[in-house]
Write a protein that holds these residues in place. Structure first.
Motif, PDB file in Angstrom:
ATOM      1  N   THR A  58      35.710  34.198  42.167  1.00  0.00           N
ATOM      2  CA  THR A  58      35.602  35.428  42.221  1.00  0.00           C
ATOM      3  C   THR A  58      35.692  36.045  43.768  1.00  0.00           C
ATOM      4  N   ALA A  59      36.409  36.941  44.002  1.00  0.00           N
ATOM      5  CA  ALA A  59      36.571  37.657  45.377  1.00  0.00           C
ATOM      6  C   ALA A  59      36.582  39.291  45.303  1.00  0.00           C
ATOM      7  N   SER A  60      35.763  39.693  46.029  1.00  0.00           N
ATOM      8  CA  SER A  60      35.572  41.312  46.166  1.00  0.00           C
ATOM      9  C   SER A  60      35.979  41.661  47.562  1.00  0.00           C
ATOM     10  N   LEU A  61      36.640  42.843  47.807  1.00  0.00           N
ATOM     11  CA  LEU A  61      36.885  43.389  48.948  1.00  0.00           C
ATOM     12  C   LEU A  61      36.640  44.654  49.316  1.00  0.00           C
ATOM     13  N   ALA A  62      36.048  45.462  50.007  1.00  0.00           N
ATOM     14  CA  ALA A  62      35.616  46.899  50.043  1.00  0.00           C
ATOM     15  C   ALA A  62      35.432  46.978  51.751  1.00  0.00           C
ATOM     16  N   ASP A 113      39.523  37.621  40.127  1.00  0.00           N
ATOM     17  CA  ASP A 113      38.825  36.881  39.287  1.00  0.00           C
ATOM     18  C   ASP A 113      39.834  35.803  38.590  1.00  0.00           C
ATOM     19  N   SER A 114      39.578  34.507  38.998  1.00  0.00           N
ATOM     20  CA  SER A 114      40.519  33.410  38.155  1.00  0.00           C
ATOM     21  C   SER A 114      39.448  32.358  37.741  1.00  0.00           C
ATOM     22  N   SER A 115      40.059  31.525  37.046  1.00  0.00           N
ATOM     23  CA  SER A 115      39.310  30.581  36.090  1.00  0.00           C
ATOM     24  C   SER A 115      40.537  29.560  35.681  1.00  0.00           C
TER      25      SER A 115
END
Length: 243
Positions: free
Chosen positions: A106-110, A138-140
């Motif tokens: 999971t990765a988020s950028l703001a 989001d990857s699985s």
């Protein structure tokens, strides 16, 4: 064009069936007894051996170097001698492997604040872009692999082999072949290898697991074997078709 592509396959199938057609109504013929070294495919065996050593026989002793008795050694020792190979294969192997893997990312950028320049992002990006939610991923990944191999073999045979070579270090290169025909089925057994004279028992027999570079083949040909074997066309298709 299609006919030109099919013709070689038909010719190959015809060659494979010619031998079967030649013995219709007859059992498979036994091979003639020949000298194994006369076969064009035979090559002398070259093995790493120590240099020759001369052993002086004592003049006041009746003991002969390399002999186990005072009498003549009856075990195979020279080219042309016969030795009986005891083939007793009882292999039982079972392999089972299983691999499982699982990964979650999971990765988020703001960009809520950047020296007051966050309000100018709309000049570069569309107006609907919110700097506080620029990127969210989001990857699985889940993997599951399983494999199993089981093998059970049992062969008990005796075959006489001929000494073909006497290597410089005293080891013997042997080869033997045996054919047995019952009705219309011919069974073949061939064996090759290198053995030490010390491993030959007093009754001139040696176990197959004492052979180095052992090559043992057991099979046959005849009416039953022909039924169990795939046709030439099916074998070609299995080798060429990608699915």
């Amino acid at each position: 064009m299609r006919l030109l592509m099919i013709m070689p396959l038909l010719a190959l199938a015809a060659c494979g069936q010619a031998e079967r057609l030649s013995r219709v109504g007859r059992p498979p013929p036994l091979s003639p007894i020949t000298n194994p070294t006369a076969d064009p495919a035979w090559r002398p065996v070259s093995m790493p051996t120590p240099g020759p050593q001369e052993v002086a026989a004592p003049s006041n002793s009746l003991w002969r170097q390399g002999s186990r008795t005072f009498l003549r050694d009856q075990r195979a020792a020279q080219v042309g001698d016969l030795v009986t190979i005891l083939v007793a294969v009882a292999d039982d192997a079972q392999l089972q492997n299983r691999t499982q893997s699982s990964r979650t990312n999971t990765a988020s950028l703001a960009l809520p604040n950047l020296l007051g320049l966050e309000a100018s992002t709309n000049r570069i990006l569309p107006n609907s872009v919110d700097p506080s939610t620029l990127l969210n991923t989001d990857s699985s990944n889940v993997g599951n692999g399983q494999g199993e191999v089981r093998r059970n073999e049992a062969i008990n045979l005796r075959v006489a082999a001929t000494v073909l070579q006497n290597l410089p270090n005293g080891n013997l290169v042997i080869a033997g072949r045996q054919e047995v025909r019952v009705n219309n089925e011919l069974r073949e057994l061939s064996i090759q290898g290198v053995l030490r004279p010390q491993d030959i028992a007093s009754d001139n027999t040696v176990r197959h697991d004492r052979l180095a570079e052992a090559r043992i083949a057991y099979g046959g040909r005849g009416s039953l074997s022909d039924v169990q074997q795939q046709r030439v066309g099916a074998q070609i298709l299995d080798a060429l078709l990608p699915f």
